[in-house]
Design a protein around this motif. Structure first.
Motif, PDB file in Angstrom:
ATOM      1  N   ARG A   9       2.482  11.031   8.682  1.00 59.43           N
ATOM      2  CA  ARG A   9       2.659  11.418  10.083  1.00 59.43           C
ATOM      3  C   ARG A   9       3.764  10.616  10.742  1.00 59.43           C
ATOM      4  N   ILE A  10       3.733   9.319  10.469  1.00 56.78           N
ATOM      5  CA  ILE A  10       4.750   8.460  11.078  1.00 56.78           C
ATOM      6  C   ILE A  10       6.128   8.906  10.631  1.00 56.78           C
ATOM      7  N   GLU A  11       6.243   9.173   9.342  1.00 61.51           N
ATOM      8  CA  GLU A  11       7.555   9.556   8.834  1.00 61.51           C
ATOM      9  C   GLU A  11       8.063  10.839   9.479  1.00 61.51           C
ATOM     10  N   LYS A  12       7.154  11.801   9.573  1.00 57.09           N
ATOM     11  CA  LYS A  12       7.561  13.071  10.186  1.00 57.09           C
ATOM     12  C   LYS A  12       8.045  12.867  11.614  1.00 57.09           C
ATOM     13  N   ASP A  13       7.336  12.008  12.329  1.00 61.12           N
ATOM     14  CA  ASP A  13       7.682  11.850  13.741  1.00 61.12           C
ATOM     15  C   ASP A  13       8.885  10.941  13.950  1.00 61.12           C
ATOM     16  N   VAL A  55       0.836  -1.197   0.000  1.00 63.62           N
ATOM     17  CA  VAL A  55       0.000   0.000   0.000  1.00 63.62           C
ATOM     18  C   VAL A  55       0.873   1.250   0.000  1.00 63.62           C
ATOM     19  N   GLU A  56       1.961   1.151   0.719  1.00 60.49           N
ATOM     20  CA  GLU A  56       2.861   2.306   0.775  1.00 60.49           C
ATOM     21  C   GLU A  56       3.321   2.691  -0.622  1.00 60.49           C
ATOM     22  N   ALA A  57       3.606   1.659  -1.417  1.00 59.22           N
ATOM     23  CA  ALA A  57       4.087   1.935  -2.764  1.00 59.22           C
ATOM     24  C   ALA A  57       3.053   2.731  -3.537  1.00 59.22           C
ATOM     25  N   ILE A  58       1.799   2.340  -3.376  1.00 61.58           N
ATOM     26  CA  ILE A  58       0.738   3.058  -4.086  1.00 61.58           C
ATOM     27  C   ILE A  58       0.641   4.492  -3.577  1.00 61.58           C
ATOM     28  N   VAL A  59       0.698   4.590  -2.264  1.00 61.31           N
ATOM     29  CA  VAL A  59       0.582   5.917  -1.662  1.00 61.31           C
ATOM     30  C   VAL A  59       1.686   6.826  -2.176  1.00 61.31           C
ATOM     31  N   ARG A  60       2.852   6.268  -2.259  1.00 64.77           N
ATOM     32  CA  ARG A  60       3.984   7.082  -2.719  1.00 64.77           C
ATOM     33  C   ARG A  60       3.775   7.543  -4.155  1.00 64.77           C
ATOM     34  N   GLN A  61       3.280   6.616  -4.917  1.00 70.96           N
ATOM     35  CA  GLN A  61       3.027   6.940  -6.310  1.00 70.96           C
ATOM     36  C   GLN A  61       2.056   8.118  -6.403  1.00 70.96           C
ATOM     37  N   ARG A  62       1.018   8.032  -5.611  1.00 71.80           N
ATOM     38  CA  ARG A  62       0.017   9.099  -5.629  1.00 71.80           C
ATOM     39  C   ARG A  62       0.603  10.414  -5.158  1.00 71.80           C
ATOM     40  N   ASP A  63       1.416  10.307  -4.140  1.00 74.94           N
ATOM     41  CA  ASP A  63       2.056  11.520  -3.624  1.00 74.94           C
ATOM     42  C   ASP A  63       2.874  12.198  -4.691  1.00 74.94           C
ATOM     43  N   LYS A  64       3.560  11.330  -5.405  1.00 72.58           N
ATOM     44  CA  LYS A  64       4.448  11.832  -6.434  1.00 72.58           C
ATOM     45  C   LYS A  64       3.638  12.621  -7.461  1.00 72.58           C
ATOM     46  N   GLU A  65       2.509  12.035  -7.804  1.00 72.94           N
ATOM     47  CA  GLU A  65       1.619  12.724  -8.736  1.00 72.94           C
ATOM     48  C   GLU A  65       1.237  14.097  -8.197  1.00 72.94           C
ATOM     49  N   ASN A  98      -1.535   8.540   7.577  1.00 74.57           N
ATOM     50  CA  ASN A  98      -0.793   8.018   8.727  1.00 74.57           C
ATOM     51  C   ASN A  98       0.686   7.831   8.414  1.00 74.57           C
ATOM     52  N   LEU A  99       0.918   7.378   7.195  1.00 75.85           N
ATOM     53  CA  LEU A  99       2.295   7.136   6.795  1.00 75.85           C
ATOM     54  C   LEU A  99       3.105   8.435   6.879  1.00 75.85           C
ATOM     55  N   TYR A 118      -2.216   6.733  13.571  1.00 77.30           N
ATOM     56  CA  TYR A 118      -1.017   7.181  14.266  1.00 77.30           C
ATOM     57  C   TYR A 118      -1.310   8.498  14.973  1.00 77.30           C
ATOM     58  N   VAL A 119      -0.935   8.572  16.205  1.00 76.56           N
ATOM     59  CA  VAL A 119      -1.059   9.815  16.949  1.00 76.56           C
ATOM     60  C   VAL A 119       0.327  10.171  17.473  1.00 76.56           C
ATOM     61  N   GLN A 120       0.626  11.435  17.420  1.00 74.82           N
ATOM     62  CA  GLN A 120       1.956  11.862  17.874  1.00 74.82           C
ATOM     63  C   GLN A 120       2.203  11.358  19.285  1.00 74.82           C
ATOM     64  N   GLY A 121       3.380  10.855  19.489  1.00 73.26           N
ATOM     65  CA  GLY A 121       3.723  10.330  20.792  1.00 73.26           C
ATOM     66  C   GLY A 121       3.895   8.819  20.776  1.00 73.26           C
ATOM     67  N   MET A 122       3.228   8.161  19.834  1.00 72.25           N
ATOM     68  CA  MET A 122       3.350   6.702  19.780  1.00 72.25           C
ATOM     69  C   MET A 122       4.800   6.285  19.539  1.00 72.25           C
TER      70      MET A 122
END
Lengths: 208, 1018
Positions: B807-811, B610-620, B804-805, B847-851
Motif C-alpha cells: 500500500r505504501i509503495e502504491k501511494d 522483513v521487507e526482504a522476506i516479503v519481497r521474496q514471498r511476493d516473487k514466489e 502495508n508495504l 498504513y491508510v491512504q492519505g498518510m
C-alpha cells in the motif's frame, strides 16, 4: 417549452487501490491520461452526457478510494447507484482476488432492490502493461459465475476499450433504471439523433 | 418540416397557412423566452424550432431543378446562390463556409453548429455532435441579426428562385414571413450557460466567475458576522428575514431591475438625484429610479448610476454604492411629501410608518415627478390610494396640503409643497377599526416589525423605537380613546414579545454553550502586534541564544501572522509539533536529534529485513501466478518469461527462484497476533536481558554502518534457504526464539501506556520521544536480523507488513509527483522510508491512504528523514483518530453541523432541506488531511502552522473553523445554486488547490473569535 427531464445514471467504480479507477474515469470523460493522479481520498465524480438507445442521459461516474478502510464511506456514495463497475489490474492477481469482496460490499452497502439482477461490469485494466498475471479466461469465468457480468479488457493509458466499456455500462445502468421507474420523457424531435452508432458490446469485444 | 410535401389544389393554401402559423408560434415562443429570461440561449430549443419552421417555409416551392440545387440542404445552397446579390447573404454565406471548412469531414448538409460553441464542446461526446444537424445558416443569420433582411431579399426576388405558388412568392405570406422575423433578429442571443439550460451542472470555475460578477450586492462578510449577534435584539426569525431580504435585494438588482416574471415595471427614470443618508458623500448622486409592482405590493428602487453602467471594473469601489442603493416598500410609507421649486424638477420625500424620512429624491425637469406620482397612484389601485387623489378631485380645499393636484405641473412659477397620504382603500374609520383589531394579533405586529427591520437599509433603530414612532404618527386622525387602547395593547405585545425573544435567545445561548463551548478556548487572546508573524528579524530576536523561551508569544505570532519563510519553519516546526521542547538548549536538541536518528535507523534496519522476506514471498507468488497463466494460455516459453519477469520486478534480490520462505503451520500458538507492536515507544518494560542485548547490538549496528542493508539482504536470503528444509514444519522463522517471550508478556501494559500518552499533552510526548531513542536499540536487539541473535517473524507479521508495504509503495509513487521535491526518486524514497518506519512502529494502525500526504510537506520542509519521522509521529497523534474506523470523523461532522447551525442559519436550512447532505462527507478529505489536498504547498505550510498554534491560542478544533470558513467563502454560490450533497462534493473537488488560503485563514480565525464572544457573553 417543457423542461426536459433529466435522466441521470449513477455509476460507481470500485476496486483495489491503484488499479486505475481514476484514470479510467478521466480517460472516458476527458479523453486524457495523466500519470500524475494522486490516490483518491474520499470520493469524486465526473459527469458525462451520452446517448444510449436514442436517449440522452447524463452519467454521473463516481470514483472511490481503493483502500478498504474507506468502505465505511460507502453508504453515502453507493446509494441510488444504477450500475457498479468493478476494476482490477491484470498484472496484479491480488486485485482480482478482492473482486468478490468489493462486489459483496457494494451489495450490502447499496442494498439494491434486486441484488441478483443488479448490473455490474468488470474491467480488467492495464492491459498495456507486462507481465500479465490474470488471464482473460479466468476473468471471464468469474464473470460467468456472477450471473454473466460483462467483461472488458481496458487500458486507461491508451484509451483501449474504454469508450465501449462505458457505453455498455451506460446501457446496463439505463436498463436497470427503466426496469425500476420509467423516468424517460419524450424529447423534442430536433435533438433526436439521426444515426446512433451501434456500440459494440459484450464480453467478446476485447481482442484477447 | 415534418409535413408531407403534398400540394394539390386548395391544400396548398392550407399548407402555407400551416407553415406560417408554425413560424408565428415559434417567434412568439422565442420572444416570450427573451422576456421572461432576459436572454435567449443559442442552444435553446425554441431557437432550433424557429429555424426549423423558417427552413420549412423557405424550402417550400423552391425551384431546385431550375437553380441546380440538388444538395440535401438546398436552402444552404440557395444562400450561397444569393450571396452574389445580397450583402447580408454573402456575409452569412462566408461564415457558413468558414465553419464548414473547419471540419472538412462534415457534409454541408448536416452542418452542425456545435463548432460554434466552444463552451459546449467539451461536454459533448463525438456522437452527439450530430445532435443539431440542421439550420446552420439560418441560425447564424439569426444570431447575426441578418435573417429578416435575407428573407426580405428572397421575398422581393421570389420570381427568380421560387415557383409562383410558393409561400415566399406569395405577396401576403412572403412579407408576413420576413416581417415576423424582424423581432427575433433584434434579440441578443447568449452562449452563456444558464442554470436550467444544460444538463450538466456548471463547473466550479464558472460558478465562481458568475458569483464574482454578481458579487457586488451580495451579503458582505459584515452582514454575515452580525448574524451571531443579532439575536440580541431580535428573534432568530427576524434575523433570517433580514438576511434573506438582503439576499433577495442582491438578486433583484442583478437580475431584475427590468421587467420580469415576478415584477412589473411601472416607472423608470434615470439620472434621478438622491443624497444617500448613511454615506459620507456630501452631494446627491444620480441614479436610476424605478417603481416595481410585485405580488406583495409596490416597491421603489433607486440604484446609483455607478452600479447601472456595467459591473466589470473596480468592484471594490462598488460595494460602497450598494450601500447607497435604496429599496423602499410602499406599504411602509405613510406620507409622500412633494416639494416643487422653480428651477428643479421636484423633490419627493417618503416618510415611513415609523416617521423616518427616506432620502429625498430629486427629479430632473420634465414632469417626471408627476409621472412618478401618477404611477404610484395607479399602482396602488385597487387596494390603496393617494389622499388627496392626484387627478380626480379638482376642487380646491383650504389647506395648502389639500391643494388639487394639477398644480403640481411645472408650469407654475412658485415653489409649492404637497403632502399625500397613502391609505388603504377604505374610509378612515374602517382603517382605524381594522388597525385596532389587528394590533391585537401578534401576527400583524410581528410582520410589520420584520418588514421594517428587514427591508429598509436606512433604519437602524431597534424594533421598539420604530414602533413608538409609528405610534406618534397615528394621532393625526383617530380619536384618543382608540389610541389609548392601541397603546395598551401594543405595550403588552411588546413586553411579551421582548420577553419571548429574550427567552429564545437564552435558550439558544445555552445550546451554544453546552455543545460548542468545548470547541474554542475560553480565553480570548488578542492579536495586537502579531499580524506580522515571525519575520526574520523577529526570529533572530527570539532565537538569540538559540533557546526559545516564550512559547506563548511564539504561538501567538504564528497563529496571527504565520512564519515568513521555510528556513525558519525548519527550525520552528519541531517546536510547534512538540518534538523540541521550548527552553531546551542547543545541546539538548542536538542530543535528541542524535537519539532520534539512531532510533530511526535501527527501526529501519528492522523493517528492511522483513521487507526482504516479503519481497521474496511476493516473487514466489508472482512467479506462481505467471506460471499458472502461462500454463493456462498454453504458451510454450513460460519459463523464460518467468525468469525475466522476476528479475525485472525484484531486482534487489539475487536469483533464488527455488527458495521458499513460506512457512507452514503453527508451533507456538500465542504468537498468532502480530508480534510487532508498540514496543519502541516505551522503555520501561525492559528486562536486564534486553539492556544487555542493546549494548551489544548498538555496536554491531555501528559497525555495519551503511552496508547494513546489503548485509541484511544477504543474510536474509541465506536464512531463507537454510530454512527451506524446516519450512513445512514451522510457521515462524526462528532465528533466535529467546527474546520474544518478554515482548509478549509486556504487550498489554505497553498499550495502556500508549493510550495515556496520546491523551496527555506535550510534556508526556517528549518522554515518549525520549523513549524512542532508548527503546529502539533495545528492541532491535531482539529482532533485528542484522544481529546474529536473529528474530522471530510470525507468518501474520509478514503478511501484515507485506500488505502495508504494498500500500505504501502504491501511494508513495503517486504522491505529489508534480511537486519538484517528489519529481525524482530521491524524495519518494525518503518518503517511503518514513512511511514504512511509521507503519512498522504502528502496525496496529497500519498504513491508510492519505498518510503519505501528511508526511510529504514535513519532509519537504525538513529534508531529513528522522526528523520528519519524529514530527510525523507527533502529527499523527492528533490525526490518527481520523484514520481509524472510530467515530472521530462523525464527531467532526456533528460539530460542523452545530457550528453551521449557530453561525450560518441560512446555510443550515439549505443543508437540512437536502437531508442527506448533513453528513458532510464533502469535508472528509479536509479533515483527514488537514486541508493538504485543498491547498497548494506554500498554503499548506501556512495553514498547518496556524492549526498547530491554534490549540494554544484559540481552539483545539481549529480545523472545524477552517472547514467552516471554506464553506462560508462559497456560501453564496452554494445557496444561490441550491447545491445538494453531490454538487458540493464536485464543487470543492474542482476548487482544490485554488482557494485563497489567506482569506480563508483569516475568516476561520474570525469565526473562532465570534464563537468565543458569543460564549463569553453571559
Amino acid at each position: 417549452m417543457a423542461h426536459r427531464k433529466k435522466v441521470l445514471l449513477k455509476v460507481i467504480i470500485l476496486g483495489d487501490s491503484s488499479v486505475g479507477k481514476t484514470s479510467l474515469m478521466n480517460q472516458y470523460v476527458n479523453r486524457k491520461f495523466s500519470n500524475q493522479y494522486k490516490a483518491t481520498i474520499g470520493a469524486d465524480f465526473l459527469t458525462k452526457e451520452v446517448t444510449v438507445d436514442d436517449k440522452n442521459v447524463t452519467m454521473q461516474i463516481w470514483d472511490t478510494a481503493g483502500q478498504e478502510r474507506f468502505q465505511s464511506l460507502g453508504v453515502a456514495f453507493y446509494r441510488g447507484a444504477d450500475c457498479c463497475v468493478l476494476v482490477f489490474d491484470v498484472t496484479a492477481p491480488n486485485t482480482f482476488k478482492s473482486l468478490d469482496s468489493w462486489r459483496d460490499e457494494f451489495l450490502i452497502q447499496a442494498s439494491p432492490r434486486e441484488p441478483e439482477n443488479f448490473p455490474f461490469v468488470l474491467l480488467g485494466n492495464k492491459v498495456d502493461l507486462e507481465p500479465r498475471a490474470v488471464s482473460a479466461k479466468r476473468a471471464q469465468l468469474w464473470c460467468q459465475s456472477k450471473n454473466n457480468i460483462p467483461y472488458f479488457e481496458t487500458s486507461a493509458k491508451e484509451g483501449l476499450n474504454v469508450e465501449q466499456a462505458f457505453l455498455q455500462i451506460a446501457k446496463n445502468a439505463l436498463a436497470q433504471q427503466n426496469s425500476a421507474v420509467d423516468l424517460y420523457n419524450e424529447f423534442p424531435d430536433q435533438i433526436k439523433l439521426t444515426n446512433t452508432q451501434k456500440p459494440s458490446g459484450g464480453g467478446d469485444s476485447c481482442a484477447c | 418540416m415534418n409535413i408531407v410535401n403534398k400540394m394539390t389544389g386548395k391544400n396548398e393554401d392550407e399548407y402555407k397557412n400551416k407553415l406560417i402559423t408554425a413560424v408565428k408560434k415559434e417567434v412568439k415562443q422565442v420572444m416570450e423566452e427573451s422576456v421572461t429570461r432576459k436572454f435567449v440561449h443559442e442552444e435553446s430549443g425554441s431557437v432550433t424550432s424557429l429555424c426549423g419552421a423558417v427552413e420549412a417555409c423557405l424550402s417550400q416551392g423552391l425551384r431546385r431543378r431550375a437553380l441546380g440545387l440538388f444538395k440535401t440542404s438546398s436552402t444552404t445552397a440557395l444562400l450561397h446562390k444569393i450571396a452574389k446579390h445580397s450583402p447580408e447573404a454573402s456575409n452569412i454565406s462566408k461564415k457558413v463556409q468558414e465553419i464548414e471548412n473547419l471540419d472538412p469531414n462534415r457534409r454541408s448538409s448536416s452542418s452542425s453548429d456545435s463548432l460554434t460553441k466552444p463552451t459546449l464542446k467539451k461536454n459533448v461526446s463525438l456522437q452527439s455532435n450530430a445532435v443539431f444537424p440542421k439550420y446552420l445558416w439560418i441560425r447564424l443569420a439569426l444570431f447575426n441579426k441578418q435573417l429578416a433582411k435575407i428573407i426580405d431579399y428572397l421575398v422581393s426576388n421570389a420570381d427568380k428562385y421560387y415557383n409562383s405558388d410558393a409561400l415566399v412568392a406569395d405577396p401576403d405570406y412572403g412579407s408576413i414571413l420576413s416581417s415576423l422575423l424582424v423581432g427575433p433578429c433584434a434579440l441578443d442571443y447568449s452562449r452563456t450557460k444558464s442554470q436550467d439550460h444544460f444538463w450538466t451542472d456548471p463547473p466550479a470555475d464558472e460558478l465562481v466567475q458568475i458569483h464574482r460578477i454578481c458579487r457586488c450586492p451580495s451579503t458582505p462578510p459584515s452582514v454575515r458576522k452580525s448574524v451571531v449577534r443579532k439575536p440580541l435584539n431580535a428573534s432568530s426569525e427576524d434575523s433570517m428575514a433580514g438576511r434573506s431580504s438582503t439576499q433577495s435585494l442582491a438578486k433583484d438588482y442583478v437580475e431584475s431591475l427590468h421587467q420580469n416574471s415576478r415584477a412589473t415595471l411601472l416607472f423608470g427614470k434615470n439620472n434621478v438625484l438622491v443624497m444617500p443618508l448613511n454615506s459620507d458623500v456630501s452631494r446627491s448622486i444620480p441614479g436610476y429610479l424605478s417603481l416595481h409592482q410585485m405580488a406583495s405590493g409596490l416597491t421603489i428602487k433607486w440604484t446609483p448610476n455607478q452600479l447601472m453602467n456595467g459591473c466589470g471594473e473596480e468592484i471594490a469601489d462598488k460595494n460602497v454604492y450598494w450601500d447607497y442603493a435604496l429599496q423602499v416598500r410602499l406599504d411602509e410609507i405613510v406620507y409622500v411629501h412633494c416639494h416643487q421649486d422653480v428651477d428643479t424638477g421636484g423633490t419627493v420625500i417618503l416618510v415611513g410608518q415609523d416617521g423616518v424620512q427616506r432620502p429625498p429624491i430629486h427629479f430632473p425637469k420634465g414632469g417626471h415627478m408627476l409621472g412618478f406620482l401618477s404611477c404610484i397612484e395607479t399602482g396602488l389601485l385597487p387596494r390603496g390610494r393617494l389622499d388627496p387623489p392626484l387627478w380626480s378631485q379638482r376642487q380646491g380645499s383650504n389647506t395648502k396640503r389639500r391643494r388639487p393636484l394639477p398644480a403640481l405641473s411645472e408650469s407654475e412659477e412658485t415653489s409649492k409643497h404637497y403632502v399625500f397620504r397613502i391609505i388603504d382603500n377604505m374610509n378612515p374609520k374602517d382603517i382605524l377599526f381594522k388597525r385596532n383589531v389587528l394590533m391585537d394579533t401578534t401576527a400583524l405586529l410581528s410582520t410589520k416589525v420584520r418588514v421594517q427591520l428587514g427591508s429598509t437599509s436606512t433604519s437602524s433603530e431597534s424594533s421598539s423605537k420604530s414602533f413608538s414612532l409609528d405610534h406618534q404618527n397615528v394621532p393625526d386622525s383617530p380619536p384618543s380613546i382608540c389610541i389609548q387602547a392601541v397603546c395598551d395593547s401594543m405595550k403588552r405585545q411588546f413586553i411579551s414579545r421582548a420577553f419571548y425573544g429574550w427567552l429564545a435567545y437564552c435558550r439558544h445561548l445555552s445550546t451554544v454553550r453546552t455543545h460548542l463551548s468545548g470547541l474554542v478556548n475560553s480565553k480570548i487572546i488578542h492579536s495586537e502586534g502579531a499580524k506580522e508573524g515571525i519575520t526574520p528579524q523577529k526570529w533572530i530576536e527570539l532565537y538569540k541564544d538559540e533557546i526559545l523561551h516564550d512559547h506563548n508569544e511564539i504561538y501567538r505570532l504564528v497563529y496571527f501572522g504565520g512564519i515568513c519563510n521555510d528556513d525558519i519553519r525548519r527550525e520552528l516546526w519541531p517546536y510547534l509539533l512538540g518534538h523540541y521542547k521550548f527552553g531546551s538548549t542547543k545541546e539538548q536538541r542536538h542530543e535528541l536529534s542524535e537519539e532520534t536518528k539512531q532510533a530511526y535507523e535501527n527501526t529501519m534496519s528492522e523493517w528492511l529485513a522483513v521487507e526482504a522476506i516479503v519481497r521474496q514471498r511476493d516473487k514466489e507468488k508472482q512467479a506462481k501466478a505467471i506460471a499458472k497463466l502461462s500454463s493456462e494460455s498454453m504458451s510454450g516459453d513460460a519459463p523464460q518469461i518467468q525468469r525475466s519477469l522476476s528479475n525485472d520486478v525484484f531486482e534487489d534480490i539475487s536469483d533464488t527462484d527455488t527458495s521458499n520462505p513460506e512457512i507452514g503451520s503453527s508451533e507456538t500458538s500465542p504468537e498468532k497476533k502480530p508480534l510487532k507492536t508498540k514496543q519502541n515507544t516505551i522503555k520501561y518494560d525492559d528486562d536486564d536481558d534486553e539492556e544487555e542485548n542493546k549494548n551489544l547490538n548498538v555496536e554491531k549496528i555501528l559497525i555495519n554502518g551503511l552496508c547494513e542493508e546489503e548485509i541484511i539482504k544477504n543474510e536474509d536470503v541465506k536464512e531463507c534457504t537454510e530454512e527451506e528444509l524446516k519450512d513445512f514444519i514451522h510457521n515462524v522463522i526462528v532465528t533466535n526464539p529467546s527474546v520474544d517471550m518478554s515482548v509478549l508478556g509486556s504487550e498489554s501494559p505497553r498499550r495502556d501506556h500508549l493510550d495515556a500518552v496520546t491523551e496527555e499533552n506535550n510534556s508526556s510526548l517528549d518522554t515518549c520521544i525520549e523513549t524512542h531513542g532508548l527503546a529502539s536499540p533495545a528492541r532491535s536487539a531482539c529482532v533485528s536480523p542484522a544481529s546474529s541473535n536473529g528474530g522471530i517473524y510470525s507468518q501474520e507479521l509478514l503478511e501484515t507488513f507485506g500488505l502495508n508495504l504494498h500500500r505504501i509503495e502504491k501511494d508513495v509513487q503517486r504522491c505529489d509527483r508534480n511537486y519538484w521535491y517528489f519529481s525524482g526518486d530521491n524524495g519518494l524514497d525518503k518518503l517511503r522510508n518514513v512511511m514504512c518506519t511509521y507503519v512498522w512502529e504502528h502496525l496496529e494502525v497500519g498504513y491508510v491512504q492519505g498518510m503519505c500526504d501528511l508526511a510529504a510537506p514535513l519532509l519537504v520542509i525538513f529534508n531529513d528523514e528522522s526528523l520528519t519521522y519524529a514530527c510525523f509521529c507527533h502529527l499523527m497523534e492528533r490525526m490518527v483518530e481520523n484514520f481509524s474506523n472510530g467515530n472521530a470523523m462523525d464527531c467532526h461532522f456533528a460539530n460542523m453541523r452545530s457550528l453551521i447551525q449557530i453561525l450560518d442559519s441560512e446555510l443550515y436550512e439549505l443543508m437540512q432541506s437536502h437531508g442527506d447532505y448533513t453528513h458532510f462527507y464533502f469535508c472528509y478529505r479536509w479533515f483527514l488531511l488537514d486541508f493538504k489536498r485543498e491547498l497548494v504547498y506554500s498554503d499548506v505550510y501556512a495553514t498547518w502552522e496556524v492549526i498547530w498554534a491554534a490549540q494554544h491560542i484559540s481552539s483545539t478544533h481549529f480545523v472545524l473553523f477552517l472547514a467552516l470558513a471554506l464553506l462560508e467563502t462559497y456560501r453564496d454560490i452554494i445557496l444561490s445554486n441550491g447545491m445538494d450533497f453531490t454538487d458540493i462534493i464536485k464543487f470543492f473537488n474542482e476548487m482544490a488547490e485554488r482557494h485563497d488560503a489567506k482569506s480563508v485563514l483569516d475568516l476561520a480565525k474570525d469565526l473562532v473569535l465570534q464563537l468565543q464572544l458569543l460564549i463569553e457573553n453571559k
